[in-house]
Design a protein around this motif. Structure first.
Motif, short mmCIF file in Angstrom:
data_model
loop_
_atom_site.label_atom_id
_atom_site.label_comp_id
_atom_site.label_asym_id
_atom_site.label_seq_id
_atom_site.Cartn_x
_atom_site.Cartn_y
_atom_site.Cartn_z
N GLU A 4 0.83 -1.20 0.00
CA GLU A 4 0.00 0.00 0.00
C GLU A 4 0.87 1.26 0.00
O GLU A 4 0.57 2.23 -0.71
CB GLU A 4 -0.92 0.00 1.23
CG GLU A 4 -1.97 -1.10 1.25
CD GLU A 4 -1.39 -2.46 1.62
OE1 GLU A 4 -0.23 -2.51 2.12
OE2 GLU A 4 -2.08 -3.47 1.40
N GLN A 5 1.92 1.25 0.79
CA GLN A 5 2.82 2.40 0.81
C GLN A 5 3.53 2.58 -0.52
O GLN A 5 3.69 3.71 -1.00
CB GLN A 5 3.84 2.22 1.94
CG GLN A 5 3.25 2.29 3.33
CD GLN A 5 4.24 1.88 4.40
OE1 GLN A 5 5.24 1.21 4.12
NE2 GLN A 5 3.98 2.27 5.65
N ALA A 6 3.95 1.47 -1.15
CA ALA A 6 4.62 1.56 -2.45
C ALA A 6 3.68 2.13 -3.51
O ALA A 6 4.10 2.91 -4.37
CB ALA A 6 5.12 0.18 -2.88
N LYS A 62 2.95 7.42 6.88
CA LYS A 62 3.88 7.30 8.00
C LYS A 62 4.37 5.86 8.14
O LYS A 62 3.74 4.93 7.64
CB LYS A 62 3.20 7.75 9.29
CG LYS A 62 2.71 9.18 9.27
CD LYS A 62 2.05 9.56 10.57
CE LYS A 62 1.56 11.00 10.55
NZ LYS A 62 0.91 11.39 11.82
N GLY A 63 5.47 5.72 8.86
CA GLY A 63 5.97 4.39 9.21
C GLY A 63 6.58 3.61 8.06
O GLY A 63 6.56 2.38 8.07
N ILE A 64 7.13 4.29 7.05
CA ILE A 64 7.81 3.59 5.97
C ILE A 64 9.21 3.22 6.45
O ILE A 64 10.02 4.08 6.76
CB ILE A 64 7.90 4.45 4.70
CG1 ILE A 64 6.51 4.90 4.25
CG2 ILE A 64 8.60 3.70 3.58
CD1 ILE A 64 6.53 5.84 3.06
N ARG A 65 9.49 1.94 6.55
CA ARG A 65 10.77 1.49 7.07
C ARG A 65 11.90 1.73 6.07
O ARG A 65 11.68 1.69 4.86
CB ARG A 65 10.70 0.01 7.43
CG ARG A 65 9.75 -0.32 8.57
CD ARG A 65 9.85 -1.76 8.99
NE ARG A 65 9.54 -2.67 7.91
CZ ARG A 65 10.37 -3.58 7.42
NH1 ARG A 65 11.60 -3.68 7.91
NH2 ARG A 65 10.01 -4.39 6.45
N PHE A 66 13.10 1.98 6.59
CA PHE A 66 14.28 2.07 5.74
C PHE A 66 15.39 1.23 6.36
O PHE A 66 15.40 0.94 7.56
CB PHE A 66 14.73 3.52 5.53
CG PHE A 66 15.28 4.20 6.76
CD1 PHE A 66 16.63 4.11 7.09
CD2 PHE A 66 14.46 4.98 7.57
CE1 PHE A 66 17.14 4.75 8.20
CE2 PHE A 66 14.96 5.62 8.69
CZ PHE A 66 16.31 5.51 9.02
N ALA A 67 16.34 0.81 5.51
CA ALA A 67 17.45 -0.04 5.94
C ALA A 67 18.77 0.61 5.56
O ALA A 67 18.92 1.12 4.44
CB ALA A 67 17.34 -1.42 5.29
N CYS A 68 19.71 0.61 6.49
CA CYS A 68 21.06 1.11 6.21
C CYS A 68 21.99 0.57 7.29
O CYS A 68 21.54 0.05 8.32
CB CYS A 68 21.11 2.63 6.15
SG CYS A 68 20.74 3.45 7.72
N SER A 69 23.28 0.70 7.08
CA SER A 69 24.27 0.22 8.03
C SER A 69 24.32 1.16 9.24
O SER A 69 23.89 2.32 9.16
CB SER A 69 25.64 0.16 7.37
OG SER A 69 26.09 1.47 7.05
N PRO A 70 24.85 0.70 10.38
CA PRO A 70 24.99 1.58 11.55
C PRO A 70 25.82 2.83 11.27
O PRO A 70 25.51 3.91 11.80
CB PRO A 70 25.66 0.67 12.60
CG PRO A 70 25.27 -0.72 12.20
CD PRO A 70 25.22 -0.70 10.69
#
Length: 380
Positions: free
Chosen positions: A10-12, A136-144
Motif C-alpha cells: 500500500e505504501q509503495a 507514515k511508518g515507511i521502514r528504511f534499511a542502512c548500516s549503523p
C-alpha cells in the motif's frame, strides 16, 4: 547518503502515484516555462502554482519543490550547452535540446524538504507526503555507520528514487572535512587502459578483466540492437546500468586500496591531470571505443573524494611526458619507451616497467608542486 526503503504494497502504491503526479506536474511546468521563456523560480512559480495544485493534486510545498526541480533542470541544460556536451550549435542534438521543452520521466527522482519528509531515526522509519495523504511508518534499511552519518550530518533535501522496482531515499549530508596532514612523501598514480592504475610503489591494478567484460557486453549489446524490439530495448537499458555498476565497483575498490595505503604511511596521492584528453589525442577507428569506455575520470573522482574524506593530501600534476621522461637523469625522448610495457632511457640506461616509471615521475612532480603550494609568501 543513499538508504533503501522497505514500503508495504500500500505504501509503495502511494509512493508511485506521488512520483508520477509530481513528474507530470514538472513536465507541465516545463512546457509553460519553455513556451513563455520563463526560467526563473519566482516567475515560473507565479505562473503555474495554482494549476499544479488544482490539476495534479499537489500540496503547496511539493509544488514549490517541483518548480525548483524544473528550474534546476533548465540551468543544468544551459551549463551543458555552454560546455559543449551537446556538440556545436549546428548539430542535430544541440538543436533538438534548445527547440523542445524538457520532459520528465514518469518515475524520475523527486526532491522533498523537511516539510514534506521527516526521519524517525530510532524507529528507522520515515514519514512522506503523498497524493493520498501523509504516509507514515515507511521502514528504511542502512548500516549503523550510515545511520550515524544521517543523524549527525543530514541537511536539506532528500530525493525519492525508484530504481529497478526498488525504492531509495538519497539524503543530502554535510560532512565536515578532516584536517589534511603534512605528507612525508607522495604516491604517484599513473592511470591507463591496460593497467587501470599503477603506483610509484610498483603496485599494479590491471584492467584486463574489465576490458574483457566490456567487450563481452558490447557483443551482447550488438545482438540486442539487431533485434529492434521493445523487450530488447528494455534489456539494453538493464545491461547498460549493470556495466556502469561494475565499472564503478572496480574504481571504488582500486581507489579505496590506494587511499588506505597513503593514509597508513602518511603520504599524499598525486595523479596526472588528464582533462580534455579525448579531444587532444587522435586515434584509429578501432581504438575510439576503448578510449571512450576508459573510466579514468571516474577513478580520479573516487581518489579525490576518498582522499578528502580521509584527510589525505591530493594533487593533480602536469601529465606531459610522464611516460617518456627518465626519473634518474631527466632525459625525455619518445624512443625511451620502445613499446607499451617497457621503459629504457637512451642516455643513462635506466630500465623498468613503463607505467611504474610514469608513476615515479608523477610522484616527483608532486614533491615539487607541494613545495610551491606550501611555501610562505615572500615579504615585499
Amino acid at each position: 547518503m543513499q538508504v533503501k526503503l522497505l514500503p508495504t504494497p500500500e505504501q509503495a502504491s502511494a509512493l508511485e502515484s506521488t512520483l508520477r503526479a509530481c513528474n507530470r506536474a514538472a513536465t507541465y511546468a516545463s512546457q509553460i516555462g519553455f513556451a513563455q521563456d520563463i526560467k526563473d523560480r519566482n516567475g515560473l512559480q507565479k505562473e503555474v502554482y495554482a494549476d499544479l495544485k488544482a490539476t495534479f493534486g499537489l500540496s503547496a510545498q511539493p509544488v514549490v519543490r517541483t518548480v525548483k526541480k524544473v528550474v534546476d533542470a533548465y540551468a543544468s541544460l544551459k551549463a551543458n550547452l555552454r560546455a559543449g556536451r551537446f556538440g556545436p550549435p549546428t548539430s542535430k542534438r544541440y538543436r533538438k535540446a534548445v527547440s523542445t521543452p524538457i520532459v520528465f520521466r514518469p518515475e524520475a527522482a523527486q526532491p522533498f524538504d523537511d516539510r514534506c519528509l521527516s526521519w524517525q531515526y530510532d524507529a528507522r522509519t520515515v514519514s512522506i507526503w503523498t497524493v493520498d495523504g501523509r504516509t507514515k511508518g515507511i521502514r528504511f534499511a542502512c548500516s549503523p555507520d550510515r545511520l550515524k552519518t544521517l543523524v549527525t550530518c543530514r541537511k536539506g533535501e532528500s530525493d525519492l528514487v525508484r530504481r529497478g522496482g526498488k525504492w531509495f531515499l538519497v539524503a543530502t549530508c554535510e560532512i565536515p572535512d578532516p584536517h589534511v596532514y603534512e605528507p612525508v612523501d607522495w604516491i604517484g598514480v599513473d592511470r591507463g587502459i591496460v593497467n587501470l592504475a599503477t603506483t610509484s610503489d610498483g603496485t599494479n591494478h590491471q584492467g584486463r578483466r574489465l576490458t574483457r567484460y566490456r567487450r563481452w557486453q558490447a557483443r551482447k549489446r550488438a545482438e540486442l540492437q539487431r533485434k529492434q524490439t521493445r523487450s530488447a530495448t528494455r534489456r539494453l537499458a538493464r545491461r547498460r546500468q549493470k556495466e556502469q555498476r561494475h565499472a564503478t565497483h572496480v574504481n571504488h575498490r582500486i581507489s579505496k586500496e590506494i587511499v588506505s595505503v597513503a593514509q597508513r604511511t602518511g603520504r599524499g596521492i598525486a595523479v596526472e591531470e588528464l582533462g580534455g584528453i579525448r579531444e587532444r589525442v587522435r586515434l584509429r577507428r578501432d581504438q575510439r571505443g576503448t578510449l571512450s569506455a576508459w573510466p579514468f575520470h571516474r577513478l580520479g573522482q573516487h581518489l579525490a573524494y576518498k582522499a578528502k574524506k580521509a584527510g589525505v593530501p591530493f594533487l593533480e600534476v602536469d601529465a606531459r611526458h610522464t611516460s617518456q621522461r627518465c626519473p634518474r637523469c631527466g632525459h625525455t625522448e619518445r624512443a625511451n619507451r620502445p613499446d607499451r610495457d617497457l621503459f629504457r632511457c637512451r642516455r643513462c640506461g635506466l630500465a623498468g616497467p613503463a607505467d611504474v616509471v610514469a608513476g615515479v615521475n608523477v610522484r616527483d612532480r608532486a614533491r615539487s608542486a607541494w613545495v610551491l603550494v606550501t611555501a610562505p609568501a615572500s615579504s615585499p
